[in-house]
Design a protein around this motif. Structure first.
Motif, PDB file in Angstrom:
ATOM      1  N   SER A 187     112.809 -21.571   1.377  1.00 55.03           N
ATOM      2  CA  SER A 187     112.432 -22.959   1.084  1.00 55.03           C
ATOM      3  C   SER A 187     113.584 -23.912   1.386  1.00 55.03           C
ATOM      4  O   SER A 187     113.372 -25.004   1.929  1.00 55.03           O
ATOM      5  N   GLU A 188     114.797 -23.513   1.026  1.00 58.91           N
ATOM      6  CA  GLU A 188     115.967 -24.346   1.321  1.00 58.91           C
ATOM      7  C   GLU A 188     116.159 -24.495   2.832  1.00 58.91           C
ATOM      8  O   GLU A 188     116.510 -25.569   3.318  1.00 58.91           O
ATOM      9  N   PHE A 189     115.932 -23.422   3.576  1.00 58.40           N
ATOM     10  CA  PHE A 189     116.050 -23.478   5.030  1.00 58.40           C
ATOM     11  C   PHE A 189     115.009 -24.430   5.618  1.00 58.40           C
ATOM     12  O   PHE A 189     115.331 -25.273   6.458  1.00 58.40           O
ATOM     13  N   ARG A 190     113.755 -24.324   5.154  1.00 61.75           N
ATOM     14  CA  ARG A 190     112.696 -25.207   5.655  1.00 61.75           C
ATOM     15  C   ARG A 190     112.992 -26.658   5.312  1.00 61.75           C
ATOM     16  O   ARG A 190     112.780 -27.551   6.126  1.00 61.75           O
ATOM     17  N   HIS A 191     113.496 -26.898   4.093  1.00 66.97           N
ATOM     18  CA  HIS A 191     113.858 -28.262   3.710  1.00 66.97           C
ATOM     19  C   HIS A 191     114.986 -28.790   4.594  1.00 66.97           C
ATOM     20  O   HIS A 191     114.955 -29.935   5.035  1.00 66.97           O
ATOM     21  N   CYS A 192     115.975 -27.948   4.848  1.00 70.30           N
ATOM     22  CA  CYS A 192     117.119 -28.348   5.667  1.00 70.30           C
ATOM     23  C   CYS A 192     116.667 -28.728   7.076  1.00 70.30           C
ATOM     24  O   CYS A 192     117.184 -29.679   7.661  1.00 70.30           O
ATOM     25  N   LYS A 193     115.705 -28.015   7.631  1.00 69.37           N
ATOM     26  CA  LYS A 193     115.226 -28.264   8.992  1.00 69.37           C
ATOM     27  C   LYS A 193     114.205 -29.394   9.068  1.00 69.37           C
ATOM     28  O   LYS A 193     113.841 -29.808  10.171  1.00 69.37           O
ATOM     29  N   SER A 194     113.753 -29.897   7.927  1.00 66.23           N
ATOM     30  CA  SER A 194     112.714 -30.927   7.950  1.00 66.23           C
ATOM     31  C   SER A 194     113.234 -32.206   8.603  1.00 66.23           C
ATOM     32  O   SER A 194     114.429 -32.517   8.560  1.00 66.23           O
ATOM     33  N   LEU A 195     112.329 -32.940   9.199  1.00 68.34           N
ATOM     34  CA  LEU A 195     112.692 -34.177   9.887  1.00 68.34           C
ATOM     35  C   LEU A 195     113.305 -35.180   8.914  1.00 68.34           C
ATOM     36  O   LEU A 195     114.303 -35.831   9.225  1.00 68.34           O
ATOM     37  N   TRP A 196     112.703 -35.309   7.726  1.00 70.90           N
ATOM     38  CA  TRP A 196     113.215 -36.264   6.740  1.00 70.90           C
ATOM     39  C   TRP A 196     114.648 -35.907   6.347  1.00 70.90           C
ATOM     40  O   TRP A 196     115.507 -36.786   6.290  1.00 70.90           O
ATOM     41  N   ASN A 197     114.937 -34.651   6.055  1.00 68.80           N
ATOM     42  CA  ASN A 197     116.279 -34.252   5.643  1.00 68.80           C
ATOM     43  C   ASN A 197     117.284 -34.445   6.779  1.00 68.80           C
ATOM     44  O   ASN A 197     118.403 -34.898   6.551  1.00 68.80           O
ATOM     45  N   ARG A 198     116.886 -34.105   8.000  1.00 68.39           N
ATOM     46  CA  ARG A 198     117.792 -34.282   9.133  1.00 68.39           C
ATOM     47  C   ARG A 198     118.106 -35.754   9.348  1.00 68.39           C
ATOM     48  O   ARG A 198     119.249 -36.122   9.611  1.00 68.39           O
ATOM     49  N   PHE A 199     117.092 -36.613   9.228  1.00 67.69           N
ATOM     50  CA  PHE A 199     117.306 -38.044   9.360  1.00 67.69           C
ATOM     51  C   PHE A 199     118.229 -38.548   8.255  1.00 67.69           C
ATOM     52  O   PHE A 199     119.189 -39.281   8.521  1.00 67.69           O
ATOM     53  N   HIS A 200     117.964 -38.161   7.012  1.00 69.09           N
ATOM     54  CA  HIS A 200     118.779 -38.595   5.878  1.00 69.09           C
ATOM     55  C   HIS A 200     120.227 -38.118   6.018  1.00 69.09           C
ATOM     56  O   HIS A 200     121.165 -38.876   5.786  1.00 69.09           O
ATOM     57  N   HIS A 201     120.409 -36.877   6.408  1.00 68.94           N
ATOM     58  CA  HIS A 201     121.755 -36.318   6.562  1.00 68.94           C
ATOM     59  C   HIS A 201     122.508 -37.034   7.679  1.00 68.94           C
ATOM     60  O   HIS A 201     123.691 -37.351   7.541  1.00 68.94           O
ATOM     61  N   TYR A 202     121.823 -37.299   8.767  1.00 68.76           N
ATOM     62  CA  TYR A 202     122.467 -38.003   9.876  1.00 68.76           C
ATOM     63  C   TYR A 202     122.829 -39.431   9.472  1.00 68.76           C
ATOM     64  O   TYR A 202     123.914 -39.921   9.792  1.00 68.76           O
ATOM     65  N   TYR A 203     121.940 -40.085   8.751  1.00 65.98           N
ATOM     66  CA  TYR A 203     122.205 -41.453   8.290  1.00 65.98           C
ATOM     67  C   TYR A 203     123.375 -41.477   7.308  1.00 65.98           C
ATOM     68  O   TYR A 203     124.227 -42.353   7.371  1.00 65.98           O
ATOM     69  N   THR A 204     123.448 -40.499   6.420  1.00 64.82           N
ATOM     70  CA  THR A 204     124.477 -40.461   5.387  1.00 64.82           C
ATOM     71  C   THR A 204     125.817 -39.979   5.918  1.00 64.82           C
ATOM     72  O   THR A 204     126.858 -40.577   5.639  1.00 64.82           O
ATOM     73  N   HIS A 205     125.809 -38.890   6.689  1.00 68.43           N
ATOM     74  CA  HIS A 205     127.054 -38.241   7.099  1.00 68.43           C
ATOM     75  C   HIS A 205     127.406 -38.435   8.573  1.00 68.43           C
ATOM     76  O   HIS A 205     128.515 -38.109   8.988  1.00 68.43           O
ATOM     77  N   GLY A 206     126.452 -38.875   9.377  1.00 65.37           N
ATOM     78  CA  GLY A 206     126.718 -39.087  10.782  1.00 65.37           C
ATOM     79  C   GLY A 206     126.599 -37.841  11.635  1.00 65.37           C
ATOM     80  O   GLY A 206     126.896 -37.870  12.822  1.00 65.37           O
ATOM     81  N   THR A 207     126.162 -36.741  11.043  1.00 68.19           N
ATOM     82  CA  THR A 207     125.976 -35.489  11.784  1.00 68.19           C
ATOM     83  C   THR A 207     124.665 -34.843  11.350  1.00 68.19           C
ATOM     84  O   THR A 207     124.144 -35.145  10.280  1.00 68.19           O
ATOM     85  N   SER A 208     124.169 -33.940  12.167  1.00 68.56           N
ATOM     86  CA  SER A 208     122.991 -33.168  11.776  1.00 68.56           C
ATOM     87  C   SER A 208     123.418 -32.065  10.821  1.00 68.56           C
ATOM     88  O   SER A 208     124.518 -31.520  10.947  1.00 68.56           O
ATOM     89  N   PRO A 209     122.548 -31.702   9.855  1.00 68.41           N
ATOM     90  CA  PRO A 209     122.931 -30.651   8.905  1.00 68.41           C
ATOM     91  C   PRO A 209     122.936 -29.278   9.573  1.00 68.41           C
ATOM     92  O   PRO A 209     122.176 -29.015  10.508  1.00 68.41           O
ATOM     93  N   SER A 210     123.800 -28.425   9.100  1.00 65.69           N
ATOM     94  CA  SER A 210     123.833 -27.051   9.578  1.00 65.69           C
ATOM     95  C   SER A 210     123.012 -26.201   8.615  1.00 65.69           C
ATOM     96  O   SER A 210     123.349 -26.066   7.445  1.00 65.69           O
ATOM     97  N   CYS A 211     121.928 -25.642   9.106  1.00 67.15           N
ATOM     98  CA  CYS A 211     121.006 -24.891   8.258  1.00 67.15           C
ATOM     99  C   CYS A 211     121.148 -23.380   8.439  1.00 67.15           C
ATOM    100  O   CYS A 211     120.421 -22.603   7.825  1.00 67.15           O
ATOM    101  N   GLN A 212     122.070 -22.971   9.272  1.00 63.50           N
ATOM    102  CA  GLN A 212     122.193 -21.558   9.617  1.00 63.50           C
ATOM    103  C   GLN A 212     122.517 -20.686   8.403  1.00 63.50           C
ATOM    104  O   GLN A 212     122.034 -19.556   8.305  1.00 63.50           O
ATOM    105  N   GLN A 213     123.307 -21.201   7.454  1.00 65.12           N
ATOM    106  CA  GLN A 213     123.695 -20.395   6.297  1.00 65.12           C
ATOM    107  C   GLN A 213     122.484 -20.063   5.425  1.00 65.12           C
ATOM    108  O   GLN A 213     122.389 -18.969   4.888  1.00 65.12           O
ATOM    109  N   TRP A 214     121.542 -21.006   5.297  1.00 60.98           N
ATOM    110  CA  TRP A 214     120.342 -20.719   4.514  1.00 60.98           C
ATOM    111  C   TRP A 214     119.529 -19.602   5.161  1.00 60.98           C
ATOM    112  O   TRP A 214     118.995 -18.732   4.461  1.00 60.98           O
ATOM    113  N   LYS A 215     119.453 -19.613   6.502  1.00 57.81           N
ATOM    114  CA  LYS A 215     118.704 -18.562   7.209  1.00 57.81           C
ATOM    115  C   LYS A 215     119.417 -17.210   7.063  1.00 57.81           C
ATOM    116  O   LYS A 215     118.771 -16.183   6.838  1.00 57.81           O
TER     117      LYS A 215
END
Length: 99
Positions: A10-38
């Motif tokens: 579930s954490e991996f799916r949330h991390c890969k979601s469009l909303w989370n990627r957009f929010h993370h990019y807006y907040t931190h300026g980078t795309s989130p790394s979801c590999q650790q959850w997988k």
């Protein structure tokens, strides 16, 4: 394992979601790394199926790193040890005005 394997997925799916990627990019300026959850999900499944000690240790190490990452941030506000001396006074009454 520290969590149910479905939690990692579930954490991996949330991390890969469009909303989370957009929010993370807006907040931190980078795309989130979801590999650790997988990776954690794979290790959890490996531990459940084969009782692999390597998978168990990797999962525990990942959880320890995650907890350590959360505790390294300093709080924004200083926490009070005691309430203010005039906590029981009505608001904006009997207090000196700052001018």
């Amino acid at each position: 394992p520290p969590r149910a394997c479905d939690d990692y997925w579930s954490e991996f799916r949330h991390c890969k979601s469009l909303w989370n990627r957009f929010h993370h990019y807006y907040t931190h300026g980078t795309s989130p790394s979801c590999q650790q959850w997988k990776e954690d999900y794979r290790n959890c499944r490996e531990w459940e199926k084969r009782k692999s000690t390597e998978a168990k240790e990797a999962l525990q190490r990942s959880e320890r790193n995650r907890v350590a990452e959360q505790t390294k941030f300093t709080p924004v506000w200083k926490l009070r040890q005691y309430p203010p001396r005039d906590w029981n006074m009505p608001l904006n009454q009997d207090k000196p005005q700052d001018s």
